[in-house]
Structure formats: C-alpha cells, structure tokens
Design a protein around this motif. Sequence first.
Motif, PDB file in Angstrom:
ATOM      1  N   THR A 183      -7.953   2.929  -3.831  1.00 48.54           N
ATOM      2  CA  THR A 183      -9.204   2.382  -2.891  1.00 48.54           C
ATOM      3  C   THR A 183      -9.030   3.797  -2.087  1.00 48.54           C
ATOM      4  O   THR A 183      -8.211   4.710  -2.247  1.00 48.54           O
ATOM      5  N   GLU A 184      -9.947   4.059  -1.097  1.00 48.15           N
ATOM      6  CA  GLU A 184      -9.898   4.986  -0.266  1.00 48.15           C
ATOM      7  C   GLU A 184      -8.323   5.305   0.590  1.00 48.15           C
ATOM      8  O   GLU A 184      -8.172   6.467   1.209  1.00 48.15           O
ATOM      9  N   TYR A 185      -7.925   4.161   0.520  1.00 48.93           N
ATOM     10  CA  TYR A 185      -6.610   4.218   1.578  1.00 48.93           C
ATOM     11  C   TYR A 185      -5.328   4.651   0.866  1.00 48.93           C
ATOM     12  O   TYR A 185      -4.446   4.880   1.387  1.00 48.93           O
ATOM     13  N   ASP A 205       0.996  -0.296   5.102  1.00 47.65           N
ATOM     14  CA  ASP A 205      -0.042  -1.000   5.797  1.00 47.65           C
ATOM     15  C   ASP A 205       0.466  -1.908   7.174  1.00 47.65           C
ATOM     16  O   ASP A 205       1.604  -2.131   7.223  1.00 47.65           O
ATOM     17  N   ARG A 263       0.036   5.310   0.485  1.00 51.66           N
ATOM     18  CA  ARG A 263      -0.853   6.312   0.695  1.00 51.66           C
ATOM     19  C   ARG A 263      -0.458   7.682  -0.026  1.00 51.66           C
ATOM     20  O   ARG A 263       0.468   7.922  -0.673  1.00 51.66           O
ATOM     21  N   LEU A 301       0.791  -1.164   0.051  1.00 50.30           N
ATOM     22  CA  LEU A 301      -0.138   0.070  -0.002  1.00 50.30           C
ATOM     23  C   LEU A 301       0.795   1.298   0.058  1.00 50.30           C
ATOM     24  O   LEU A 301       1.834   1.596   0.891  1.00 50.30           O
ATOM     25  N   HIS A 321      -2.792   0.201  -4.191  1.00 50.28           N
ATOM     26  CA  HIS A 321      -2.472  -1.357  -3.746  1.00 50.28           C
ATOM     27  C   HIS A 321      -1.787  -1.866  -4.901  1.00 50.28           C
ATOM     28  O   HIS A 321      -2.143  -1.899  -6.000  1.00 50.28           O
TER      29      HIS A 321
END
Length: 456
Positions: free
Chosen positions: A396-398, A357, A319, A317, A401
């Motif tokens: 994704t909202e995170y 993550d 960010r 991940l 990935h």
Amino acid sequence: MNDLIVKRVSLLASLCLAANLAVAQPVPATGGAAAHGTSAVKPVDSIVAVVNDSVITKKELDARVNETMRQLKQQNRPIPEGDVVQRQILEQMIVTRVQLQRAKEDGIVVKDADVEQAVQRVAADNHMSVDQYRTRLGAAGVSWEAFRKEVRDQITMARLRDREVDSQVQVGESEINAFLTAQRGASAAPATESEYRLAQILVKVPDGASATQIDAAKKKAEEALSKAKSGADFAQLAQQYSDSGDASNGGDMGYRIPERIPDLFLNQVNKLKDGQVVPQVLRSSNGFHVVKLVEKRQQGGAQDGMTVPQIHARHILIRIGDGVSEAQARQKLLDVKAQLEKGQGNFGDFARRLSADGSASQGGDLGWVSPGETVPAFERALSELKDNQISDPVRTEYGYHLIQVLGHRESKVTGDQERNLATQELRSRKAEQQYRDWLQQLRDSAYVDYRTGNAQ
C-alpha cells in the motif's frame, strides 16, 4: 475512513486486474520509404476510426484484439464469433480515447512518480517484485513501455472521473434518513425508492438515415429480441448486436432509480418480473432498443439497523525508505511468514518487534474492521483471507504489510458509523449511475468517423 480513500477504489480496483490487463502493443513507427523515393511503396498501416482530432490505426486495433484473444484463451473463456471482438474492442478504444482527450483539455497530468507507485502496487498485488512482473509481461509479449502507458491512462481516466463525476455527487440528509428508514423496516419503501437493474441492446440509427438503413436496424434489433425471448444469453447477445458503450459489459446499465430511467423504458419494465425482456423492440431517437429487467430491488429490508461484515485482523508494517528498499521490505516479511508457517515464533511478537504501525504495541491487532475503513489494497487482501490465514506481503502507500485474519462476523452498526456507511453506499450508487450517463454523453458528443473498409 475519509471520502478521499473511498474515492480511490475505482482506480486501484482497475489496476489490481493488471495480471489480466489488455494492453495495446506499441505501434512501430511508419517507415520513410516514400520519402526516400523507394519504388516498392506499401502502406504500413491504415486508419480504422477518426476520433475528434486523433486516429486509431489498424495496427493499434489488431494489437489490442490479439492481446484480448490471448487472454480469453488463457482463461478458457468462450471466444465470440466473427468480428464481435474487434467491434467491441474498437468501441472501447474510442471511449478511452475521448476520455483521454477530455482529460488533456482539463489539464490533468499524471507524474512519473504516480505511475511508478501504481506499478509497484500492481506487482505487489500479483505477489511479485517490479522486476519479476516486468519479466512476466515480457514473456507474455507485452512491452514494458506499453504497460506503463496503460497504467498512466488508467490513472488519468480515474482522475477525470473523480473531477467530472465523483466529486460532484451530493448525498442529502433526507436521502440518508430515507435509506436508514428503509433499512430498519420502519415503513414500506415508497415506489420512488425502488431500483431497477436493466440491460439493453441498442442498434443505433445514424442521423439522416435512409428508410433502408432504418429498416435494417429494426430487423437487427428484432433478431436480437427473438433470440433473447428464446432463452439466449442476453449478455452475449449484447456483445454481438449492441452499439451501446455498455455492450462489452453485456449491456448492463446497473441499478437506477426511476428518475434516472427513460420513460420509454420505465413504462415497460414496470410490467415485468425479474429476468424478463420487454416483449417488443423500443424506438428512441438513438435507434432501436431491446431491454431486459435483470432485477428490481428496494433500498433496504426489514432489519433493525444496518448489518455489515467485519473482519478481525492484525498486521505487520514495514515502511519503505530510510535505507529500506522495496525488495528488502518484501523479503523481510516473506521471511517472517516462512518462520510462522514453520511454527517458529508468534505473529504478535513479530509485530511488536518489527512493525512500524501504531498497532505494534498491541501485537499488530487492528480489532474488527468494517468495509471502507482501510485502503483498497489492504481491504482486498483481507477479503481473500480465511480465518487464521496469513497473506503474502501486501503493498500500500504506507509500505508492505503482512496480514493475518483472526475471524469474521456480521455486526449491526448505529449512530455516526451507520450514517457514514449509508452515505458511502448512496454516494457509490449515485456516482456509478452518473458516471455511466456522463460517459455515454461524452461518447455521443464526440466526432467519430468509422473507416469500416479498413476496420473489417
């Protein structure tokens, strides 16, 4: 996984189809020739339908029809004859319009930031940056403003559905117990736990219809029934003949328990086998119906516990923010993927070094993941990967990935996890049934005036 994440599936699933999304082109503003007294005055647009306090213009309809026809050709799908496409699309536009009107009444507002986030996900799901996706839409003749409006409308309708339907769905302990009992095969499922998947063709009869109009509607329904009995594709017949809101989906009414099926239908489909059509046209207060039993099923089978598919996965991940842009995060993962495909490095080592993550210390290993345990965009990517395959960057909202699937299996679940999955399944079924009913009621309660002379 909490219910909030589960409820977002319908919105994200619809946005994920944006590569093939039919968007209405912006309608040019009508000119002011008449205001300037120009002698050669020509109407630049006309009204095809009045929906409560708003109108749908011919330009809006034509734009949507043209876009849909373009997509059908691109996908090598058959194009319905005559005005079938136009009629079905107009009905879709009416249903959309009444939902947006209801959302406005309910005070639902979608912020620009929400639209931006959704647009980013759409682009990422199509393996592009936002700029690349904008260029692609432009090449296809779709304006960026029209696309963003479509995204905003989809979010608005998803929030409306959540408020009016999904958030109201309740699943009782007795329902969960009955579902699990049926799954385990501990006892034969009673008749009330049967579910029927029906499809229909509805030829509407307007209020105050004359005998001639009623006779014409009946003949139209009987013609559709005759073709259905002869083996014609029921879904195509529904698109051609039906006036129901589910016509564009081939008349599919989804699975329903007996309590949610009109007695008029239930008394007939009880006599049928899967795939059979009720042998006569049925008359209701709405008009004439041709009904097909697509499938009948029980809630469960003779199994010892629930079995669910699970995927063993790991991820990296990156960010967004703190100096890391969308483009930079995506490019970093593309670089990692390129190195891995060349045999330069190990996925776990990259995860330990780069991932933001909590799984980074385990080399990004997420263990065995069950349905509903990850956010929708992540879950969709998982479902498309084979063993040892690595995804493109997934938004994704995170953040972004990079996902690798390590294996697939079927696993039995028990205890709290089993009850949670049963609750999700029952809630999903009930929500879908109630949404169809609510949407039909909303459509039926709307004032709609077809200006058929202009719509043809």
